[in-house]
Design a protein around this motif. Structure first.
Motif, short mmCIF file in Angstrom:
data_model
loop_
_atom_site.label_atom_id
_atom_site.label_comp_id
_atom_site.label_asym_id
_atom_site.label_seq_id
_atom_site.Cartn_x
_atom_site.Cartn_y
_atom_site.Cartn_z
N ILE A 158 0.87 -1.20 0.00
CA ILE A 158 0.00 0.00 0.00
C ILE A 158 0.89 1.24 0.00
CG2 ILE A 158 -1.82 1.21 1.25
CD1 ILE A 158 -2.70 -1.45 2.41
N ASN A 186 3.35 10.73 -2.42
CA ASN A 186 4.39 11.77 -2.54
C ASN A 186 5.59 11.36 -3.38
OD1 ASN A 186 5.01 9.97 -0.46
ND2 ASN A 186 6.33 11.45 0.53
N LEU A 224 8.61 4.72 -3.71
CA LEU A 224 8.13 4.06 -2.49
C LEU A 224 7.39 2.77 -2.82
CD1 LEU A 224 7.13 7.24 -0.51
CD2 LEU A 224 9.25 5.95 -0.41
N HIS A 240 -9.84 3.75 2.69
CA HIS A 240 -10.75 3.25 3.73
C HIS A 240 -11.65 2.13 3.22
CE1 HIS A 240 -13.95 5.73 1.98
NE2 HIS A 240 -12.97 6.56 1.73
N THR A 247 3.13 2.17 3.44
CA THR A 247 3.84 3.45 3.58
C THR A 247 2.79 4.55 3.55
OG1 THR A 247 5.66 2.50 2.33
CG2 THR A 247 5.73 4.86 2.70
N THR A 293 -2.90 6.50 9.84
CA THR A 293 -3.40 5.41 9.00
C THR A 293 -2.62 4.13 9.30
OG1 THR A 293 -3.40 7.14 7.28
CG2 THR A 293 -4.18 4.96 6.64
#
Ligand code: NAD
Length: 488
Positions: free
Chosen positions: A150, A154, A159, A212, A230, A235
């Motif tokens: 996940i 940014n 990532l 969500h 990340t 969260t």
């Protein structure tokens, strides 16, 4: 010379590895509001399909036992990323808002990350040990199984690769859930991997949609063995709670509020560049942002003055324009949040730079926030304590090493820190005292696939990059052999 935006053809995002049968939503350019791509959202049923495919591929494809295959596939993927740098970088800039120069370096860094793990795919070694005259232990590193990856918006490609590449290198099957704001660059990058003729079907799947709903469905799915997440600390804690319900393995890379400490004996020119880079990279939307600048009292006034001057010279504008140094924030809501922090900073401290709404041309259409520098804030100010995730720097004065360490450590996070000094002993002393996953000395924001990153405290459990980053995606198994004639 005026800069004109090149025309744009939205990428086609329909691929077999993307499981999405829900509504189509517009993906918007944060600089212009134009539609960058149209993205179909996944449903809970799509999550189930994607996970089941991954589970079957993991069990049946032979991927988990063939390091040479994994190395070949990942190595070609790195090459594909390099060959598509121009297209990917433009898409990344249009979708996320970062400057084109930064986008290109993100693609290069992503390719380098994938390359590194392509090398390690053939080196998932275990150990063996004699356990007496007749007993032997073989300690194996086996893939965790089906891994949910996940990602945040940014640095969406770097990532992603930072989790995906080691997870695949270790032999796992992966289901990727891109951030809702950056699905197009994620899918475009993954499509290069999915097209590899040797990648078994189902080893890579993707589900798009809001965290969500789709993220929750993925984390809570019984056939997901591990979650690599990340994103924000709040969260991340939710993900951890949900995973705990099934005692599921997690690796969490979360938020930060990193101190950047400048001592009077530092190379001050370099430290100034370092302070600006630390906070204004990606317009401050970076987890390792050096958002708290601590400056030794003897140079505080002079250093802060130069910093404010240099911040005022940064060029806000169209991120596709090569002369731009700061692009827009990723969304209207992010710009609103950051502006609220600046207003709070103005009320509680002294606003030395920034504030006001950038106006004119693209600055009026996009989500731009001018770089802000705020001094004289009380230590309990929310601007000092919370992750702003925008171009907002707070500056603080300290008297000596002890006070620098105390201020640096006055945070719930522990992701990164910077130290600027010519005194090697001090660098060691302060570097050891600061509890952060990365401590840069006389540099900032230099990342290497070979070197681990991760958090202490609220920045989350788990390490990525380096050899530890590979081992995160494995389980340790002991195969115990006994050649004696009787049991006892
Ligand atoms: P976010 O937490 O809002 O979202 C991250 C991802 O989680 C997205 O894909 C989102 O859709 C998903 N998500 C949201 N709710 C979920 C839920 N209930 N269950 C499962 N998934 C869910 O973060 P963001 O705004 O995309 O990214 C910014 C944050 O990420 C910042 O806090 C930043 O510090 C952090 N970050 C950390 C690192 C690091 O290496 N430590 C790197 C980059 C960003």
């Amino acid at each position: 010379m005026t800069f004109t935006r090149p025309p744009w053809t939205a990428p086609a995002l329909d691929h077999d590895f993307v499981h999405a049968t829900g509504q189509v939503t517009d993906d918007l350019d944060p600089a212009t509001g134009a539609v960058v791509a149209q993205v179909r959202q996944a449903t809970a049923a799509d999550v189930d399909t994607a996970v089941r495919r991954a589970r079957t591929a993991f069990a049946r494809s032979g991927w988990r036992n063939d390091g040479a295959l994994r190395a070949r596939v990942l190595s070609r993927y790195a090459q594909q990323l390099r060959e598509h740098t121009d297209d990917l970088a433009e898409l990344l800039t249009r979708e996320q808002g970062k400057t084109l120069g930064e986008a290109r370096s993100e693609i290069a860094g992503s390719a380098s990350m994938v390359d590194y793990y392509a090398g390690l795919a053939r080196a998932v070694y275990g150990r063996a040990i004699a356990l007496g005259d007749t007993a032997h232990g073989v300690i194996l590193r086996e893939p965790a199984g089906v891994v949910a990856v996940i990602t945040p918006w940014n640095w969406p490609l770097t990532l992603l690769e930072r989790s995906l590449a080691p997870a695949l290198a270790a032999g796992n099957a992966c289901v990727v859930k891109p951030a809702s704001l950056t699905p197009a660059i994620t899918v475009a990058g993954l499509a290069l991997l999915a097209a590899d003729p040797e990648l078994p079907g189902g080893i890579l799947t993707c589900v798009t949609g809001p965290g969500h709903e789709i993220g929750d469905a993925l984390v809570g799915h019984r056939d997901v063995d591990m979650v690599a997440f990340t994103g924000e600390s709040v969260t991340g804690a939710q993900v951890m709670r949900m995973a705990a319900g099934q005692a599921k393995k997690v690796a969490l890379e979360l938020g930060g509020k990193s101190p950047n400490i400048v001592f009077a004996d530092a190379n001050l020119d370099k430290a100034l560049d370092g302070a600006l880079n630390a906070i204004f990279t990606t317009s401050g939307q970076i987890c390792t942002a050096g958002s708290r600048l601590l400056v030794e009292a003897a140079i505080y006034d002079e250093f802060t003055e130069s910093l404010v001057k240099r911040a005022g010279q940064l060029r806000l504008g169209d991120p596709l324009d090569p002369d731009t140094t700061l692009g827009p924030l990723v969304s209207a809501s992010q710009a609103r949040t950051v502006t609220e922090y600046i207003s709070l900073g103005r009320a509680e401290g002294t606003l030395l730079a920034g504030g006001g709404e950038p106006q004119g041309g693209i600055l009026s259409t996009g989500h731009f926030v001018a770089p802000a520098v705020i001094a004289d804030l009380p230590p309990d100010s929310r601007v000092v304590r919370e992750e702003v995730f925008g171009p907002v720097l707070t500056v603080h004065r300290f008297a000596d090493d002890a006070e620098a360490i105390r201020l640096a450590e006055d945070t719930e996070f522990g992701l990164a820190a910077g130290i600027w000094t010519r005194d090697l002993d001090r660098a060691w002393r302060v570097g050891r005292a600061v509890r952060s996953g990365t401590v840069w000395i006389n540099t900032y924001h230099h990342f290497y696939p070979e070197a681990e990153v991760g958090g202490f405290r609220g920045s989350g459990p788990g390490r990525q990059q380096g050899v530890d980053g590979l081992l995160e995606f494995t389980e340790t198994k002991h195969l115990n052999f006994d050649s004696s004639a009787t049991l006892w």
